[in-house]
Design an enzyme around this catalytic site. Sequence first.
Site, PDB file in Angstrom:
ATOM      1  N   ARG A 199     -43.776 -38.914 -48.516  1.00 26.12           N
ATOM      2  CA  ARG A 199     -42.740 -39.570 -48.213  1.00 26.12           C
ATOM      3  C   ARG A 199     -42.279 -40.773 -48.520  1.00 26.12           C
ATOM      4  O   ARG A 199     -41.827 -41.984 -49.326  1.00 26.12           O
ATOM      5  CB  ARG A 199     -42.599 -39.475 -46.459  1.00 26.12           C
ATOM      6  CG  ARG A 199     -41.914 -37.573 -46.489  1.00 26.12           C
ATOM      7  CD  ARG A 199     -41.624 -37.440 -45.528  1.00 26.12           C
ATOM      8  NE  ARG A 199     -42.817 -37.404 -44.720  1.00 26.12           N
ATOM      9  CZ  ARG A 199     -43.109 -36.795 -43.991  1.00 26.12           C
ATOM     10  NH1 ARG A 199     -42.285 -35.925 -42.869  1.00 26.12           N
ATOM     11  NH2 ARG A 199     -44.398 -36.003 -42.404  1.00 26.12           N
ATOM     12  N   LYS A 224     -50.573 -28.030 -29.505  1.00 27.22           N
ATOM     13  CA  LYS A 224     -49.521 -28.494 -29.375  1.00 27.22           C
ATOM     14  C   LYS A 224     -48.280 -26.886 -29.333  1.00 27.22           C
ATOM     15  O   LYS A 224     -48.134 -26.677 -30.234  1.00 27.22           O
ATOM     16  CB  LYS A 224     -49.594 -29.076 -31.047  1.00 27.22           C
ATOM     17  CG  LYS A 224     -48.399 -30.521 -30.964  1.00 27.22           C
ATOM     18  CD  LYS A 224     -48.269 -31.076 -32.112  1.00 27.22           C
ATOM     19  CE  LYS A 224     -47.177 -31.873 -33.124  1.00 27.22           C
ATOM     20  NZ  LYS A 224     -47.483 -31.949 -34.206  1.00 27.22           N
ATOM     21  N   SER A 258     -39.229 -32.764 -39.633  1.00 31.55           N
ATOM     22  CA  SER A 258     -38.821 -31.938 -38.714  1.00 31.55           C
ATOM     23  C   SER A 258     -38.640 -32.762 -37.285  1.00 31.55           C
ATOM     24  O   SER A 258     -37.378 -32.115 -36.917  1.00 31.55           O
ATOM     25  CB  SER A 258     -40.160 -30.397 -38.405  1.00 31.55           C
ATOM     26  OG  SER A 258     -40.316 -29.965 -39.904  1.00 31.55           O
ATOM     27  N   HIS A 266     -39.679 -30.235 -47.268  1.00 34.38           N
ATOM     28  CA  HIS A 266     -40.579 -29.576 -46.998  1.00 34.38           C
ATOM     29  C   HIS A 266     -40.572 -28.200 -48.658  1.00 34.38           C
ATOM     30  O   HIS A 266     -40.711 -27.945 -49.533  1.00 34.38           O
ATOM     31  CB  HIS A 266     -40.558 -28.557 -46.378  1.00 34.38           C
ATOM     32  CG  HIS A 266     -41.267 -28.701 -45.370  1.00 34.38           C
ATOM     33  ND1 HIS A 266     -40.484 -29.195 -44.173  1.00 34.38           N
ATOM     34  CD2 HIS A 266     -41.955 -29.690 -44.901  1.00 34.38           C
ATOM     35  CE1 HIS A 266     -41.245 -29.475 -42.497  1.00 34.38           C
ATOM     36  NE2 HIS A 266     -42.611 -29.720 -43.261  1.00 34.38           N
TER      37      HIS A 266
HETATM   38  P1  ADP Z   1     -43.353 -32.970 -40.526  1.00 35.12           P
HETATM   39  O1  ADP Z   1     -43.587 -32.511 -39.180  1.00 35.12           O
HETATM   40  O2  ADP Z   1     -43.366 -34.777 -40.708  1.00 35.12           O
HETATM   41  O3  ADP Z   1     -42.222 -32.099 -41.139  1.00 35.12           O
HETATM   42  P2  ADP Z   1     -45.317 -30.923 -42.098  1.00 35.12           P
HETATM   43  O4  ADP Z   1     -46.272 -30.953 -41.411  1.00 35.12           O
HETATM   44  O5  ADP Z   1     -44.581 -30.008 -41.595  1.00 35.12           O
HETATM   45  O6  ADP Z   1     -44.351 -32.218 -41.143  1.00 35.12           O
HETATM   46  O7  ADP Z   1     -45.441 -31.765 -43.339  1.00 35.12           O
HETATM   47  C1  ADP Z   1     -46.002 -30.358 -43.869  1.00 35.12           C
HETATM   48  C2  ADP Z   1     -46.092 -31.043 -45.782  1.00 35.12           C
HETATM   49  O8  ADP Z   1     -45.573 -31.176 -46.429  1.00 35.12           O
HETATM   50  C3  ADP Z   1     -46.875 -32.475 -45.105  1.00 35.12           C
HETATM   51  O9  ADP Z   1     -47.970 -32.523 -46.554  1.00 35.12           O
HETATM   52  C4  ADP Z   1     -45.661 -33.143 -45.173  1.00 35.12           C
HETATM   53  O10 ADP Z   1     -45.778 -34.732 -46.292  1.00 35.12           O
HETATM   54  C5  ADP Z   1     -45.043 -32.835 -46.060  1.00 35.12           C
HETATM   55  N1  ADP Z   1     -43.299 -33.094 -46.025  1.00 35.12           N
HETATM   56  C6  ADP Z   1     -42.634 -32.955 -44.632  1.00 35.12           C
HETATM   57  N2  ADP Z   1     -41.682 -33.309 -44.896  1.00 35.12           N
HETATM   58  C7  ADP Z   1     -41.401 -34.282 -46.535  1.00 35.12           C
HETATM   59  C8  ADP Z   1     -40.209 -34.534 -47.169  1.00 35.12           C
HETATM   60  N3  ADP Z   1     -39.178 -35.641 -46.607  1.00 35.12           N
HETATM   61  N4  ADP Z   1     -40.128 -34.810 -48.163  1.00 35.12           N
HETATM   62  C9  ADP Z   1     -41.199 -34.314 -48.715  1.00 35.12           C
HETATM   63  N5  ADP Z   1     -42.427 -33.950 -47.986  1.00 35.12           N
HETATM   64  C10 ADP Z   1     -42.492 -33.576 -47.144  1.00 35.12           C
END
Ligand code: ADP
Length: 159
Positions: free
Chosen positions: A90, A41, A127, A17
């Site tokens: 990703r 959730k 996450s 992120h």
């Molecule tokens: P997650 O729970 O899968 O980590 P989130 O809903 O918190 O996802 O993710 C928020 C945003 O960050 C989304 O646009 C997601 O594509 C992006 N994101 C999450 N993990 C990564 C990563 N490892 N690299 C790039 N972008 C990411």
Amino acid sequence: MRRAVCPGSFDPVTNGHLDIVERASRLFDEVIIGVLINHSKTGLFTIEERLEMLSEATAAYTNVRVAAFHGLLVDFCRAQGAAVVIKGLRAVSDFDYELQMAQMNIGLSGVETLFMPTNPLYSFLSSSLVKDVVKWGGDASAYVPDFVGERLAARLKQN
Ligand code: ADP
């Protein structure tokens, strides 16, 4: 002023992120990290805790701020004066769903979505995966800021 929104759950924030947020902060005057409040959730961390960790992790970026929202992302963008949503991609598996949302959002409101390819270091990182690693005693120090790793370990020990 050119503003962009980086939306997500951030339960908790990872280096994947942060990589997207940092790169976005170099392209826009202001970046707003939007933490989605999802009543159906329950997360590991409360919305307040996620906001707190995001604020700490992005403290060095003067043009980044954090806010929570519920309801439609496009309404949040309008309220924040942002015309652009930034999404990290990703893998191709992210793309199907992201494309549908991007097309719906532009149809609803004209808000554009820009996709940013993930840093290859973090292309497998989520996450949920970090939570699993820490839960079973694995070392997640390359994937989350140290203070997030400590909070994760403490929270998962309680559960
Ligand atoms: P997650 O729970 O899968 O980590 P989130 O809903 O918190 O996802 O993710 C928020 C945003 O960050 C989304 O646009 C997601 O594509 C992006 N994101 C999450 N993990 C990564 C990563 N490892 N690299 C790039 N972008 C990411």
